[in-house]
Design a protein around this motif. Sequence first.
Motif, PDB file in Angstrom:
ATOM      1  N   VAL A 182       0.848  -1.200   0.000  1.00 19.55           N
ATOM      2  CA  VAL A 182       0.000   0.000   0.000  1.00 19.55           C
ATOM      3  C   VAL A 182       0.879   1.244   0.000  1.00 19.55           C
ATOM      4  O   VAL A 182       2.077   1.183   0.288  1.00 19.55           O
ATOM      5  CB  VAL A 182      -0.931   0.045   1.236  1.00 19.55           C
ATOM      6  CG1 VAL A 182      -1.935  -1.095   1.199  1.00 19.55           C
ATOM      7  CG2 VAL A 182      -0.130   0.036   2.537  1.00 19.55           C
ATOM      8  N   THR A 183       0.249   2.366  -0.310  1.00 17.35           N
ATOM      9  CA  THR A 183       0.879   3.673  -0.152  1.00 17.35           C
ATOM     10  C   THR A 183       0.008   4.486   0.794  1.00 17.35           C
ATOM     11  O   THR A 183      -1.206   4.583   0.587  1.00 17.35           O
ATOM     12  CB  THR A 183       1.010   4.404  -1.498  1.00 17.35           C
ATOM     13  OG1 THR A 183       1.929   3.692  -2.333  1.00 17.35           O
ATOM     14  CG2 THR A 183       1.528   5.832  -1.307  1.00 17.35           C
ATOM     15  N   THR A 184       0.622   5.048   1.840  1.00 21.76           N
ATOM     16  CA  THR A 184      -0.142   5.740   2.873  1.00 21.76           C
ATOM     17  C   THR A 184       0.409   7.140   3.125  1.00 21.76           C
ATOM     18  O   THR A 184       1.446   7.528   2.576  1.00 21.76           O
ATOM     19  CB  THR A 184      -0.103   4.970   4.203  1.00 21.76           C
ATOM     20  OG1 THR A 184       1.207   5.128   4.799  1.00 21.76           O
ATOM     21  CG2 THR A 184      -0.383   3.490   4.002  1.00 21.76           C
ATOM     22  N   ALA A 185      -0.273   7.853   4.028  1.00 20.49           N
ATOM     23  CA  ALA A 185       0.222   9.128   4.529  1.00 20.49           C
ATOM     24  C   ALA A 185       1.272   8.862   5.602  1.00 20.49           C
ATOM     25  O   ALA A 185       1.411   7.736   6.104  1.00 20.49           O
ATOM     26  CB  ALA A 185      -0.932   9.936   5.113  1.00 20.49           C
ATOM     27  N   TRP A 186       1.993   9.909   5.985  1.00 19.58           N
ATOM     28  CA  TRP A 186       2.991   9.760   7.043  1.00 19.58           C
ATOM     29  C   TRP A 186       2.338   9.681   8.419  1.00 19.58           C
ATOM     30  O   TRP A 186       2.782   8.922   9.281  1.00 19.58           O
ATOM     31  CB  TRP A 186       3.967  10.941   7.022  1.00 19.58           C
ATOM     32  CG  TRP A 186       5.153  10.724   6.146  1.00 19.58           C
ATOM     33  CD1 TRP A 186       5.414  11.295   4.927  1.00 19.58           C
ATOM     34  CD2 TRP A 186       6.270   9.859   6.406  1.00 19.58           C
ATOM     35  NE1 TRP A 186       6.599  10.839   4.414  1.00 19.58           N
ATOM     36  CE2 TRP A 186       7.154   9.965   5.295  1.00 19.58           C
ATOM     37  CE3 TRP A 186       6.597   9.007   7.458  1.00 19.58           C
ATOM     38  CZ2 TRP A 186       8.350   9.238   5.231  1.00 19.58           C
ATOM     39  CZ3 TRP A 186       7.791   8.294   7.388  1.00 19.58           C
ATOM     40  CH2 TRP A 186       8.652   8.414   6.284  1.00 19.58           C
TER      41      TRP A 186
END
Length: 287
Positions: A182-186
């Motif tokens: 996945v790609t997420t926020a920090w």
Amino acid sequence: MRTPLLLLVAGAIGVSGCSGSPAAVDVPTTVLESEATSTTTLAPTTTSTPLPITTTTVPVVAGDCTVSSVLGIGVNSEEVRCLERHLIDRGWLMQTADAEFDEQTRIAVRTFQANHDPKLGIVIDGIAGQQTLELLELWLEPPPPDPDESTCEGLGDGAVLDREFQRAWLCAGDAISYLFPVTTAWDQPDPGDYEVVERSREASSILTGSYSEMSHFVVFTYGKFQGARVGFHSVPIYPSGEYVQPLDSVGTSELRGDTSGCIRALPDDAALIWDHLDFGATVKVIS
């Protein structure tokens, strides 16, 4: 009759919400001096082919070895040998690469650190951490640990989100049933347990600054800053047909923080998540 004198004259030898010539050697000369004739005769000289010089030193080539852990006093490993070889090659260490991080290695690392622009903010501590190893072009991100199956206990048909390692997994029967990138926020969503509250097969967003569309949106919370819906969905697509990020970048640390809060998944994975997580399903965020 007096015996001729034999004199040896030796020369000197030199040494998204969503979306871094040796000195010449003088050959000794033998001189025969005869008092009877008062003449000086040089002894015959011979020439020979020098033997080839051999070495077992392994040449240093950029990228020929990597380090994935922090190195300091007392560590003995091939990663230390890698570090030492590159410090020697750059002139910071004046000893053989023996794979032991001793006081000489620590001083060499500290000197290397001290000889860099202070604006880089490098810590001068003699410890070869990620920042120092990146400057030496030796750092390799270590592989993530295996996902913790115990995180699925009691979740039923739920999901676990591991933002630290940009991955998530589906749970079934207290076990991991599917692992995906996945790609997420920090900085969101925060660790904790959430429940699926909305599901939208098709959705859109302008939080990247441009209009984009995504599919299989499974919402389980709302953004801390803008209150926008936060959940799993496919990587958004611009009207031009271009994805907002390359699909092969999903799950990489370089793209972490590319979203405002949502969790981007590959299109096929997003469809699986949609089928697995129904209303009320638990989503556990562990990092």
